[in-house]
Enzyme design. Structure first.
Site, PDB file in Angstrom:
ATOM      1  N   LYS A   1     -13.259  -0.829   6.043  1.00 40.15           N
ATOM      2  CA  LYS A   1     -13.846  -1.673   4.997  1.00 40.15           C
ATOM      3  C   LYS A   1     -14.832  -2.683   5.556  1.00 40.15           C
ATOM      4  O   LYS A   1     -15.947  -2.808   5.072  1.00 40.15           O
ATOM      5  CB  LYS A   1     -12.736  -2.400   4.221  1.00 40.15           C
ATOM      6  CG  LYS A   1     -12.167  -1.631   3.059  1.00 40.15           C
ATOM      7  CD  LYS A   1     -11.341  -0.421   3.420  1.00 40.15           C
ATOM      8  CE  LYS A   1      -9.996  -0.773   3.999  1.00 40.15           C
ATOM      9  NZ  LYS A   1      -9.145   0.411   4.244  1.00 40.15           N
TER      10      LYS A   1
ATOM     11  N   ASP B   1      -0.686  -5.429   9.570  1.00 43.82           N
ATOM     12  CA  ASP B   1      -1.660  -4.431   9.136  1.00 43.82           C
ATOM     13  C   ASP B   1      -2.910  -5.195   8.704  1.00 43.82           C
ATOM     14  O   ASP B   1      -2.897  -5.930   7.720  1.00 43.82           O
ATOM     15  CB  ASP B   1      -1.087  -3.626   7.957  1.00 43.82           C
ATOM     16  CG  ASP B   1      -2.060  -2.550   7.480  1.00 43.82           C
ATOM     17  OD1 ASP B   1      -3.147  -2.414   8.076  1.00 43.82           O
ATOM     18  OD2 ASP B   1      -1.731  -1.855   6.494  1.00 43.82           O
TER      19      ASP B   1
ATOM     20  N   TRP C   1       0.858  -1.195   0.000  1.00 46.88           N
ATOM     21  CA  TRP C   1       0.000   0.000   0.000  1.00 46.88           C
ATOM     22  C   TRP C   1       0.892   1.243   0.000  1.00 46.88           C
ATOM     23  O   TRP C   1       1.833   1.328   0.790  1.00 46.88           O
ATOM     24  CB  TRP C   1      -0.885  -0.038   1.245  1.00 46.88           C
ATOM     25  CG  TRP C   1      -1.806   1.120   1.413  1.00 46.88           C
ATOM     26  CD1 TRP C   1      -2.628   1.669   0.464  1.00 46.88           C
ATOM     27  CD2 TRP C   1      -2.020   1.888   2.611  1.00 46.88           C
ATOM     28  NE1 TRP C   1      -3.339   2.704   1.000  1.00 46.88           N
ATOM     29  CE2 TRP C   1      -2.985   2.869   2.314  1.00 46.88           C
ATOM     30  CE3 TRP C   1      -1.492   1.825   3.901  1.00 46.88           C
ATOM     31  CZ2 TRP C   1      -3.430   3.784   3.255  1.00 46.88           C
ATOM     32  CZ3 TRP C   1      -1.943   2.735   4.840  1.00 46.88           C
ATOM     33  CH2 TRP C   1      -2.903   3.703   4.524  1.00 46.88           C
TER      34      TRP C   1
END
Ligand code: PLA
Length: 449
Positions: free
Chosen positions: A295, A259, A178
């Site tokens: 999300k 993460d 990311w």
């Protein structure tokens, strides 16, 4: 490499000396009454900021900025990883609406500041969600969890803590990862290195490269691991490979920093997606975890997440927490209350929790069905190349393999917006828009090398 990145202690020294100079300057100016045209006054047209150059748009969020400016009725935003319905609309989960109603109707609720560490109930429930209800580390009070500003804030607080208190300043991040990861860690004062992760030839995991790079990492280094649904590649290690990674990391004393931005989005099952993290907790070793509810609960703009640090003893965990508070207080004092209250309301109520898992599974399933539809649409068009990775990859994104020229072509000719690395957010796609995307990919592959 930027020498500032290589030597984080000098970077924090620099920050302090910049601050010191700034403060000294303010004091000097305020003493100097003889300056008539103070540079910030309206009588002087020269801005004290005139040297400031325009910064680039963010590689991911900037895609939305460009999309918003496009007047085309067929435009499609597949840039940022944000779930859309079949109608292309953002989704607020039913269970979130229910939780919000409960909160609004509860007259005992107030808007006082939360503690620096956030809502205690939220923290406990978040740790339980990832580590499991019967996790010994939780039962032994060896875990400290602090509410942070979604996944990004959790990563940043964790990184600031490590830069200050951990023996090693080097963090290895997967290549690719990311795009915000290297910025977060560098600005927190860590020195960023990469480990091989993705193999463009197989469009799968470069496991051998990963093992080699972690084997030659300096002992004690921090390693950033995507808990599941790796962004941007959609490629995760198998459980067997995770076990090998765990053994290797523990044997070298490498510090895992997980993460977890997509728990539940990979398999549709929260426990299955937590498995890699639970493997590392089960061996009794220490680790960090950044969790996001953006999300999986669709709470993007509520900025709700958590940082957990699993320690060896309850005493260490308590001292670590006391230092996390010292990181947080001067940054944003304490976190916002609304998102944490929504998450806690859902996680603590069996019915709401069950309802959430059903809605989460529906989102994951819709994404998987988009993979199948896009794959079939390309096959039907006879698009050159092997597109089976579209159905094999996991989570929100497909790492298409399209190059930046092909992406620009698709944006210009088809008004399809995606990141220049060829990543598309499958969650932004619907049955109606699949043919348009397939046409665009087909044309890009045929016409642009
Ligand atoms: N970690 C990973 C791996 C992510 O993909 C994202 C979000 C985050 C952390 C942080 O999310 P949060 O702070 O909103 O909880 N990545 C998105 C959005 C979905 C973004 O770039 O901010 C993406 O499109 O990649």
């Amino acid at each position: 490499m930027n020498p500032e990145m290589a030597s984080p202690s000098s970077s924090s020294d620099r920050r302090i000396s910049v601050l010191a100079r700034h403060l000294a300057g303010v004091e000097m100016d305020s003493k100097n009454d003889s300056i008539s045209a103070f540079p910030t006054s309206g009588s002087d047209n020269n801005s004290v900021f005139s040297h400031v150059v325009r910064g680039p748009e963010d590689p991911i969020l900037g895609v939305t900025v460009a999309y918003n400016k496009d007047p085309s009725p067929v435009k499609l935003n597949l840039g940022v990883g944000a779930y859309r319905t079949e109608e292309g609309k953002p989704l607020v989960l039913n269970v979130v609406r229910k939780a919000e109603l409960l909160l609004v109707n509860d007259r005992s609720r107030v808007k006082e500041y939360l503690p620096i560490t956030g809502l205690a109930e939220f923290n406990k429930l978040s740790a339980k969600l990832m580590f499991g209800a019967n996790c010994p580390a939780i039962q032994e009070n060896r875990v400290t969890t602090v509410q942070c500003l979604s996944g990004t804030g959790s990563l940043r607080v964790g990184a600031e803590f490590l830069a200050k208190h951990y023996l090693q300043r080097t963090i290895y991040i997967p290549q690719p990862t990311w795009g915000n990861h290297p910025k977060i860690f560098t600005l927190a004062g860590l020195s960023v290195k990469t480990y091989r992760y993705y193999d463009p030839a197989t469009r799968g995991l470069n496991f051998q490269g990963l093992v080699e790079d972690l084997s030659s990492a300096s002992s004690g280094a921090i390693v950033l691991l995507h808990a599941c649904a790796h962004n941007p590649t959609g490629v995760d290690p198998t459980f067997q490979q995770w076990e090998q990674i765990r053994k290797l990391m523990r044997s070298k004393g490498l510090m895992p920093f997980f993460d977890s931005a997509y728990q539940g989005f990979a398999s549709g099952n929260l426990d299955a997606d937590a498995q890699p993290v639970r493997m590392f907790v089960a061996d009794g070793g220490e680790l960090l975890l950044a969790q996001s509810y953006a999300k999986n609960m669709g709470l993007y703009g509520e900025r709700i997440g958590a940082l957990s640090i699993v320690c060896k003893t309850a005493d260490v965990a308590a001292r670590v927490e006391s230092q996390l508070k010292l990181v947080i207080r001067p940054m944003y004092s304490n976190p916002p209350i609304h998102g944490a209250s929504i998450v806690a309301a859902i996680l603590k109520n069996r019915d709401l929790y069950n309802e959430w898992t059903i809605e989460l599974k529906a989102m994951a399933d819709r994404i998987i069905s988009m993979r199948q539809k896009l794959f079939e649409a390309l096959r039907a068009r006879g698009t050159p190349g092997d597109w089976s990775h579209i159905v094999k990859q996991i989570g929100m994104f497909t790492f298409t393999g399209l190059n930046s020229k092909q992406v620009s072509f698709m944006t210009k000719e088809y008004h399809i917006y995606m990141t220049s690395d060829g990543r598309i957010s499958m969650a932004g796609l619907s049955s109606k828009t699949v043919p348009h995307l397939a046409d665009a990919i087909h044309a890009a592959v045929k016409q642009v090398v």
